[in-house]
Write a protein that holds these residues in place. Structure first.
Motif, PDB file in Angstrom:
ATOM      1  N   VAL A  17       0.816  -1.215   0.000  1.00  0.00           N
ATOM      2  CA  VAL A  17       0.000   0.000   0.000  1.00  0.00           C
ATOM      3  C   VAL A  17       0.849   1.265   0.000  1.00  0.00           C
ATOM      4  O   VAL A  17       0.404   2.330  -0.454  1.00  0.00           O
ATOM      5  N   ALA A  18       2.086   1.163   0.472  1.00  0.00           N
ATOM      6  CA  ALA A  18       2.977   2.328   0.501  1.00  0.00           C
ATOM      7  C   ALA A  18       4.047   2.272  -0.583  1.00  0.00           C
ATOM      8  O   ALA A  18       5.034   2.999  -0.517  1.00  0.00           O
ATOM      9  N   ALA A  19       3.844   1.437  -1.601  1.00  0.00           N
ATOM     10  CA  ALA A  19       4.854   1.300  -2.660  1.00  0.00           C
ATOM     11  C   ALA A  19       5.214   2.651  -3.272  1.00  0.00           C
ATOM     12  O   ALA A  19       6.381   2.927  -3.564  1.00  0.00           O
ATOM     13  N   TRP A  20       4.204   3.510  -3.454  1.00  0.00           N
ATOM     14  CA  TRP A  20       4.439   4.788  -4.125  1.00  0.00           C
ATOM     15  C   TRP A  20       5.305   5.741  -3.296  1.00  0.00           C
ATOM     16  O   TRP A  20       5.861   6.701  -3.829  1.00  0.00           O
ATOM     17  N   ARG A  21       5.482   5.459  -2.015  1.00  0.00           N
ATOM     18  CA  ARG A  21       6.308   6.317  -1.164  1.00  0.00           C
ATOM     19  C   ARG A  21       7.762   5.847  -1.115  1.00  0.00           C
ATOM     20  O   ARG A  21       8.615   6.539  -0.539  1.00  0.00           O
ATOM     21  N   ILE A 297       3.976   3.080   5.805  1.00  0.00           N
ATOM     22  CA  ILE A 297       2.514   3.009   5.834  1.00  0.00           C
ATOM     23  C   ILE A 297       1.953   4.173   6.646  1.00  0.00           C
ATOM     24  O   ILE A 297       2.233   4.318   7.839  1.00  0.00           O
ATOM     25  N   ASP A 298       1.170   5.003   6.000  1.00  0.00           N
ATOM     26  CA  ASP A 298       0.466   6.076   6.709  1.00  0.00           C
ATOM     27  C   ASP A 298      -0.735   5.461   7.431  1.00  0.00           C
ATOM     28  O   ASP A 298      -1.477   4.674   6.828  1.00  0.00           O
ATOM     29  N   ALA A 357       0.818  -5.109   3.519  1.00  0.00           N
ATOM     30  CA  ALA A 357       2.033  -5.707   2.962  1.00  0.00           C
ATOM     31  C   ALA A 357       1.774  -6.474   1.678  1.00  0.00           C
ATOM     32  O   ALA A 357       2.661  -6.607   0.840  1.00  0.00           O
ATOM     33  N   GLY A 358       0.542  -6.985   1.501  1.00  0.00           N
ATOM     34  CA  GLY A 358       0.204  -7.703   0.280  1.00  0.00           C
ATOM     35  C   GLY A 358      -1.118  -7.279  -0.304  1.00  0.00           C
ATOM     36  O   GLY A 358      -1.712  -8.021  -1.090  1.00  0.00           O
ATOM     37  N   PHE A 359      -1.577  -6.080   0.068  1.00  0.00           N
ATOM     38  CA  PHE A 359      -2.885  -5.569  -0.388  1.00  0.00           C
ATOM     39  C   PHE A 359      -3.975  -6.611  -0.184  1.00  0.00           C
ATOM     40  O   PHE A 359      -4.714  -6.957  -1.101  1.00  0.00           O
ATOM     41  N   THR A 360      -4.059  -7.150   1.024  1.00  0.00           N
ATOM     42  CA  THR A 360      -5.012  -8.157   1.498  1.00  0.00           C
ATOM     43  C   THR A 360      -4.595  -9.584   1.149  1.00  0.00           C
ATOM     44  O   THR A 360      -5.191 -10.531   1.634  1.00  0.00           O
TER      45      THR A 360
END
Length: 431
Positions: A17-21, A297-298, A357-360
């Motif tokens: 979920v935080a890949a873009w950061r 992760i925010d 960590a794995g988008f569910t």
């Protein structure tokens, strides 16, 4: 020796979920064709079976807690069939699978588009059949709320039946192109579907020749009882999100048994659970890569990813237990997440960190040996025919597959060194 089937899921350029950061994430790559093209070519160079794009027809997240949507990367992407048509022209062997919903499409449109992709790619197209579950999608299609579950799945079952019928509009040798006689096609080899059902009235025929694969592959990703029935009857490949090997074996056995009820003993669907892999040369390196992303992760994004399954948890102590009474099982995946929270006694923060960590989906942290031990165990004990790889970050995740995981799989004789056929169907060993 039986070979493992492997696909690469490419949506969002990463499943964390935080890949873009992450420092290595290139802003704008989510709408950059060249980036997707290069990853697809890398996957093809390693002889992966297919690439896959999930999809939705809305910004589906709810802005809960308030402000969460602006912290979420799942809001700008390329339409996958358009993208795969472009990738088809730059690749030769790898399968091209994209999601299209049966809730907000019509069978003729879907049959025609995927037939075209199959022709363009020389027989590499696959349709991932889903129903749309979010009210956000309904609001984009002249509705105020989504269809009830039973109606969605009944519509989906008929939808797939109609699409398959349209793909059978023409025999393989129907088009004669006989210049001397002036006959373009043999009318005896053209078939009008003339379907009349509860949801659709479709005459046909499809304005397309029979495709290189006979028909595009059908992939299915729903774990509900109705979704399993559709998969058992129609699917060639099934994606799952099982969290444990026991859960996966149960799903595997159930789906194969359902397929047998439709006389699909020798051509039952291939089952490919999703897996996110964090790997490196050592266990410490793999763990460091995982920890680096987890630290990004925010909390708003973490709580938002839980909202669909658990409701708004922002009023609770993030380091306290998950409040069981507010759980809402809106889609099947939610029950697995709550079971995980119970089994591992997770706090809210730990649950969203694990989910993010794995988008569910399931994730694993380890060296090539550790990861392949796990994959081989699932593969050889009736839990999987292969895996849908969902990298935490792309293109780095594909690079890690090439550097660590695929060499170890090949060393054990579990994965191919060359493609076996020309079409996706042939390379998957499907009839």
């Amino acid at each position: 020796m039986k070979k493992m089937r492997l696909g690469l899921s490419m949506r969002y350029h990463g499943y964390h979920v935080a890949a873009w950061r992450h420092p290595d994430y290139v802003p704008g790559c989510n709408v950059d064709f060249r980036s997707y093209r290069d990853i697809a070519r890398a996957a093809e160079a390693e002889k992966l079976d297919m690439i896959f794009f999930a999809d939705g027809v809305a910004v589906r997240g709810t802005d809960q807690p308030e402000g969460a949507l602006s912290h979420d990367m799942r809001n700008a992407e390329l339409e996958p069939l358009t993208l795969l048509s472009a990738i088809a022209a730059t690749t030769d062997h790898i399968g091209l699978v994209a999601t299209a919903s049966t809730t907000y499409n019509e069978p003729f449109h879907i049959a025609r588009k995927y037939a075209s992709l199959d022709h363009i790619s020389g027989g590499r197209a696959g349709w991932n059949v889903v129903t749309s579950w979010s009210d956000q999608e309904a609001l984009n299609f002249n509705k105020t709320e989504n269809l009830p579950r039973e109606e969605r799945y009944a519509r989906a079952a008929e939808f797939v039946q109609v699409a398959k019928g349209l793909w059978d509009s023409w025999d393989a040798d129907a088009f004669t192109y006989d210049k001397d006689s002036g006959q373009f096609y043999d009318p005896a080899k053209m078939h009008v579907l003339d379907h009349h059902g509860a949801f659709f009235n479709v005459r046909g025929p499809l304005n397309s020749c029979r495709t290189p694969q006979g028909r595009p592959l059908i992939v299915q990703a729903g774990a509900s009882n109705q979704g399993r029935d559709i998969a058992a009857q129609h699917a060639d490949v099934v994606y799952t999100v099982s969290q444990t090997v026991e859960e996966a074996r149960s799903f595997y056995a159930d789906l194969k048994a359902r397929a047998a009820e439709f006389d699909r003993i020798d051509n039952a669907p291939l089952i490919m659970p999703g897996i996110t892999i964090y790997t490196g040369a050592t266990q410490e390196e793999a763990q460091a890569r995982f920890d680096e992303l987890q630290a990004l992760i925010d909390p708003l994004a973490g709580l938002n990813i839980l909202y669909t399954f658990c409701g708004d948890l922002s009023g609770y102590d993030l380091d306290g237990p998950v409040p069981e009474h507010i759980f809402e099982d809106k889609i099947t995946i939610g029950s697995g997440l709550l079971a995980k929270a119970k089994a591992e006694n997770l706090t809210i923060r730990q649950l969203y960190e694990s989910t993010a960590a794995g988008f569910t989906g399931r994730y694993i942290i380890g060296t090539a040996e550790t990861v392949v031990d796990d994959l081989q165990h699932w593969f050889e004990t009736g839990a999987a025919d292969g895996f849908n790889i969902c990298p935490p970050l792309l293109p780095q995740g594909m690079d890690d597959m090439s550097r660590y995981i695929l060499p170890e799989l090949r060393r054990r004789g579990l994965f191919r060194t060359e493609y076996e056929g020309e079409t996706l169907r042939q390379n998957l060993g499907l009839s």
